[in-house]
Design a protein around this motif. Structure first.
Motif: not given
Length: 147
Positions: A10-15, A27-33
């Motif tokens: 449930e946390m998706g990209p969060y650690r 947050r992983t995969e934190a693209d600047v867009e």
């Protein structure tokens, strides 16, 4: 020294990494867009991230050690001096949390310092340290932003 928690689906990209008085939220995969740190004390995340972000906070709140961590006294103003820039120049953040929906995104402002970094020229991370004393208030603000 902290203890990195095993993320739930449930946390998706969060650690979460637990420490003695605070935790690191990343947050992983934190693209600047779509994900950014517009100012030192703000994070901008996609609105679709809110359930995952709330699940990360729930991981902290359900940790077996949660009842042992220090809580502020009723009405006590939090000390935000730990987030001042080096040399104590600049302003401290507001001691209260806000989460404001901005179209497709949510801008979260509070007593933290948000870092956006590029690791190994390929992996973007958005990370911050959050005091345990702030978890319940931050969660309530994020829940308001979901409605």
């Amino acid at each position: 020294m902290g203890a990195i928690q095993e993320p739930t689906p449930e946390m998706g990209p969060y650690r979460v990494e637990m420490r003695s008085e605070s935790f690191y939220l990343t947050r992983t995969e934190a693209d600047v867009e779509t994900t950014a740190a517009p100012t030192r004390y703000q994070a901008k995340v996609p609105g679709a991230d809110l359930p995952a972000l709330l699940a990360a906070l729930d991981q902290v709140l359900t940790h077996p050690w949660w009842p042992k961590w220090e809580r502020p006294a009723l009405g006590e103003e939090p000390d935000t001096s730990w987030v001042l820039p080096p040399g104590e120049e600049g302003s401290a953040p507001h001691p209260r949390w806000t989460a404001v929906s901005d179209g497709e995104a949510v801008v979260i402002t509070g007593p933290w310092v948000v870092h956006h970094e590029l690791r190994e020229n390929r992996r973007h991370l958005l990370s911050s340290e959050v005091c345990y004393r702030d978890v319940e208030v931050l969660k309530a603000e994020l829940e308001k932003a979901t409605s």
